[in-house]
Design a protein around this motif. Sequence first.
Motif, PDB file in Angstrom:
ATOM      1  N   ALA A 271       0.847  -1.192   0.000  1.00 26.83           N
ATOM      2  CA  ALA A 271       0.000   0.000   0.000  1.00 26.83           C
ATOM      3  C   ALA A 271       0.882   1.241   0.000  1.00 26.83           C
ATOM      4  N   LYS A 272       0.339   2.329  -0.508  1.00 20.71           N
ATOM      5  CA  LYS A 272       1.042   3.607  -0.487  1.00 20.71           C
ATOM      6  C   LYS A 272       0.810   4.273   0.863  1.00 20.71           C
ATOM      7  N   ALA A 273       1.841   4.845   1.422  1.00 20.10           N
ATOM      8  CA  ALA A 273       1.733   5.506   2.725  1.00 20.10           C
ATOM      9  C   ALA A 273       1.133   6.901   2.546  1.00 20.10           C
ATOM     10  N   ASP A 274      -0.175   6.951   2.367  1.00 19.27           N
ATOM     11  CA  ASP A 274      -0.869   8.233   2.250  1.00 19.27           C
ATOM     12  C   ASP A 274      -1.478   8.610   3.602  1.00 19.27           C
ATOM     13  N   GLU A 275      -2.316   9.640   3.612  1.00 20.30           N
ATOM     14  CA  GLU A 275      -2.890  10.114   4.873  1.00 20.30           C
ATOM     15  C   GLU A 275      -3.719   9.047   5.572  1.00 20.30           C
ATOM     16  N   ASN A 276      -4.509   8.299   4.792  1.00 21.97           N
ATOM     17  CA  ASN A 276      -5.358   7.282   5.413  1.00 21.97           C
ATOM     18  C   ASN A 276      -4.549   6.140   6.001  1.00 21.97           C
ATOM     19  N   TYR A 277      -3.458   5.764   5.322  1.00 22.14           N
ATOM     20  CA  TYR A 277      -2.598   4.712   5.856  1.00 22.14           C
ATOM     21  C   TYR A 277      -1.977   5.160   7.183  1.00 22.14           C
ATOM     22  N   LEU A 278      -1.489   6.416   7.224  1.00 16.84           N
ATOM     23  CA  LEU A 278      -0.883   6.917   8.454  1.00 16.84           C
ATOM     24  C   LEU A 278      -1.908   6.991   9.578  1.00 16.84           C
ATOM     25  N   ARG A 279      -3.108   7.427   9.250  1.00 12.98           N
ATOM     26  CA  ARG A 279      -4.163   7.509  10.273  1.00 12.98           C
ATOM     27  C   ARG A 279      -4.457   6.136  10.857  1.00 12.98           C
ATOM     28  N   GLU A 280      -4.620   5.149   9.979  1.00 10.96           N
ATOM     29  CA  GLU A 280      -4.907   3.793  10.441  1.00 10.96           C
ATOM     30  C   GLU A 280      -3.750   3.232  11.262  1.00 10.96           C
ATOM     31  N   SER A 281      -2.525   3.490  10.823  1.00  9.25           N
ATOM     32  CA  SER A 281      -1.353   2.955  11.525  1.00  9.25           C
ATOM     33  C   SER A 281      -1.176   3.579  12.901  1.00  9.25           C
ATOM     34  N   ILE A 282      -1.579   4.841  13.055  1.00  6.79           N
ATOM     35  CA  ILE A 282      -1.486   5.501  14.352  1.00  6.79           C
ATOM     36  C   ILE A 282      -2.551   4.970  15.307  1.00  6.79           C
ATOM     37  N   LEU A 283      -3.779   4.869  14.825  1.00  9.67           N
ATOM     38  CA  LEU A 283      -4.890   4.489  15.701  1.00  9.67           C
ATOM     39  C   LEU A 283      -4.981   2.984  15.926  1.00  9.67           C
ATOM     40  N   VAL A 284      -4.817   2.206  14.838  1.00 10.28           N
ATOM     41  CA  VAL A 284      -4.930   0.741  14.934  1.00 10.28           C
ATOM     42  C   VAL A 284      -3.676   0.148  14.304  1.00 10.28           C
ATOM     43  N   SER A 285      -2.603   0.139  15.047  1.00  9.14           N
ATOM     44  CA  SER A 285      -1.303  -0.257  14.503  1.00  9.14           C
ATOM     45  C   SER A 285      -1.255  -1.705  14.043  1.00  9.14           C
ATOM     46  N   SER A 286      -2.129  -2.539  14.571  1.00  7.91           N
ATOM     47  CA  SER A 286      -2.110  -3.957  14.217  1.00  7.91           C
ATOM     48  C   SER A 286      -2.789  -4.240  12.885  1.00  7.91           C
ATOM     49  N   ALA A 287      -3.406  -3.229  12.271  1.00  6.53           N
ATOM     50  CA  ALA A 287      -4.137  -3.447  11.015  1.00  6.53           C
ATOM     51  C   ALA A 287      -3.206  -3.868   9.888  1.00  6.53           C
ATOM     52  N   LYS A 288      -2.051  -3.223   9.796  1.00  7.35           N
ATOM     53  CA  LYS A 288      -1.082  -3.539   8.743  1.00  7.35           C
ATOM     54  C   LYS A 288       0.312  -3.551   9.362  1.00  7.35           C
ATOM     55  N   ILE A 289       0.934  -4.715   9.419  1.00 15.18           N
ATOM     56  CA  ILE A 289       2.265  -4.864  10.005  1.00 15.18           C
ATOM     57  C   ILE A 289       3.304  -4.822   8.884  1.00 15.18           C
ATOM     58  N   VAL A 290       4.218  -3.866   8.967  1.00 12.56           N
ATOM     59  CA  VAL A 290       5.254  -3.730   7.938  1.00 12.56           C
ATOM     60  C   VAL A 290       6.190  -4.933   7.991  1.00 12.56           C
ATOM     61  N   GLU A 291       6.544  -5.410   6.797  1.00 13.56           N
ATOM     62  CA  GLU A 291       7.403  -6.585   6.660  1.00 13.56           C
ATOM     63  C   GLU A 291       8.723  -6.410   7.418  1.00 13.56           C
ATOM     64  N   THR A 292       9.144  -7.447   8.118  1.00 19.13           N
ATOM     65  CA  THR A 292      10.390  -7.561   8.899  1.00 19.13           C
ATOM     66  C   THR A 292      10.345  -6.795  10.226  1.00 19.13           C
ATOM     67  N   TYR A 293       9.183  -6.207  10.570  1.00 15.87           N
ATOM     68  CA  TYR A 293       9.067  -5.504  11.848  1.00 15.87           C
ATOM     69  C   TYR A 293       8.055  -6.221  12.745  1.00 15.87           C
ATOM     70  N   PRO A 294       8.252  -6.203  14.065  1.00 10.61           N
ATOM     71  CA  PRO A 294       7.309  -6.860  14.979  1.00 10.61           C
ATOM     72  C   PRO A 294       6.057  -6.014  15.201  1.00 10.61           C
ATOM     73  N   ALA A 295       4.990  -6.671  15.631  1.00  7.53           N
ATOM     74  CA  ALA A 295       3.746  -5.971  15.956  1.00  7.53           C
ATOM     75  C   ALA A 295       3.846  -5.463  17.391  1.00  7.53           C
ATOM     76  N   ALA A 296       4.651  -4.423  17.612  1.00  8.36           N
ATOM     77  CA  ALA A 296       4.958  -3.975  18.972  1.00  8.36           C
ATOM     78  C   ALA A 296       4.270  -2.676  19.364  1.00  8.36           C
ATOM     79  N   MET A 297       3.713  -1.946  18.395  1.00  7.49           N
ATOM     80  CA  MET A 297       3.144  -0.627  18.699  1.00  7.49           C
ATOM     81  C   MET A 297       1.789  -0.747  19.381  1.00  7.49           C
ATOM     82  N   PRO A 298       1.558   0.003  20.474  1.00  3.31           N
ATOM     83  CA  PRO A 298       0.246  -0.029  21.141  1.00  3.31           C
ATOM     84  C   PRO A 298      -0.818   0.675  20.299  1.00  3.31           C
ATOM     85  N   LEU A 299      -2.072   0.431  20.607  1.00  4.51           N
ATOM     86  CA  LEU A 299      -3.183   1.078  19.908  1.00  4.51           C
ATOM     87  C   LEU A 299      -3.458   2.434  20.551  1.00  4.51           C
ATOM     88  N   PHE A 300      -3.663   3.445  19.713  1.00  3.68           N
ATOM     89  CA  PHE A 300      -3.951   4.785  20.226  1.00  3.68           C
ATOM     90  C   PHE A 300      -5.387   5.210  19.961  1.00  3.68           C
TER      91      PHE A 300
END
Length: 320
Positions: A271-300
Amino acid sequence: MSWSSLIPATSFMPIQATEIAKEVDLLYAFLIIASLVSFVILIGGMTWFLIKFKRTSVDQKSAYITHNNFAEFLWSFIPLVIMMGIFYWGMVIFEKLRTPPEDVAAEIHVTAEQWAWTYRYANGKEFYSSANDPMIVPAGKATKLILTSKDVIHSFYVPAFRTKQDAVPGKLTQLWFEPKQPGEYIVFCTEYCGTKHSGMMIKIKAIPSEEYAAWYHAEKKGADSPADLGKVLFAQKACASCHSIDGSRVVGPTMKGLFGSERKFADGTKAKADENYLRESILVSSAKIVETYPAAMPLFQGQLSDEDVANLIEYIKSIK
């Protein structure tokens, strides 16, 4: 003399205040003419057959028309080709309407609510339709709007620009336009949003780009810019403990050059990192986990307001 007096009026369609408006009108005119020609052929042919094969007596048998495969093919294939051409033509125009250019001169956050619009500029200035403030934009330059809503669905529609985009609660949508010349243009809400829906109008005031630059930079800021506020929030929420801003790898992906880049996720999707992607990643970080990174970010979600999220996004966009 007002700027609006420089713009010619038309009795059939709204003024064509952008180049894309001309393309939209051309497609619309083609549809009208093609529909008229089709109507004449269909009704004219039907009328001719009614006269030619009219029964003049009770005993007269109906004329028998032989089957013609070629004629049947033509009256199916020709409309198909025309319809596919219209589809492609419309798709090209739609893509232009929805894809802002890279060299956007102004980016404005627009928030809708019953029954008003708020527009905030990148330098922190904020204006309100309830105070009859116009939205100031540069003429001859592209302007990008980032839209959202506080309550119900609203729709930002500028007839002179032939462009419309919904403002949806909990989602960021975008719209862009480039007025050809200075003038004032009316904005309507075209999604019924309550009893005062019809009065939810604002003016877009396009001024010469040099005048806009002077207005934008000369006026004193009413507050810190969204990016500045986002930078403070980034520090307050300890985001830097997991996300670097210099490109180095830590627990989570770096913020440097993040906006607009292509992200590949653990499930193989992209996916392209546009405004909606950033919004989703900030609020619900578990929705899309970037490859090679752990699902460590808390939900805001529930911890940050829409304005907080918008400010964080603006700060992330500024980290090149």
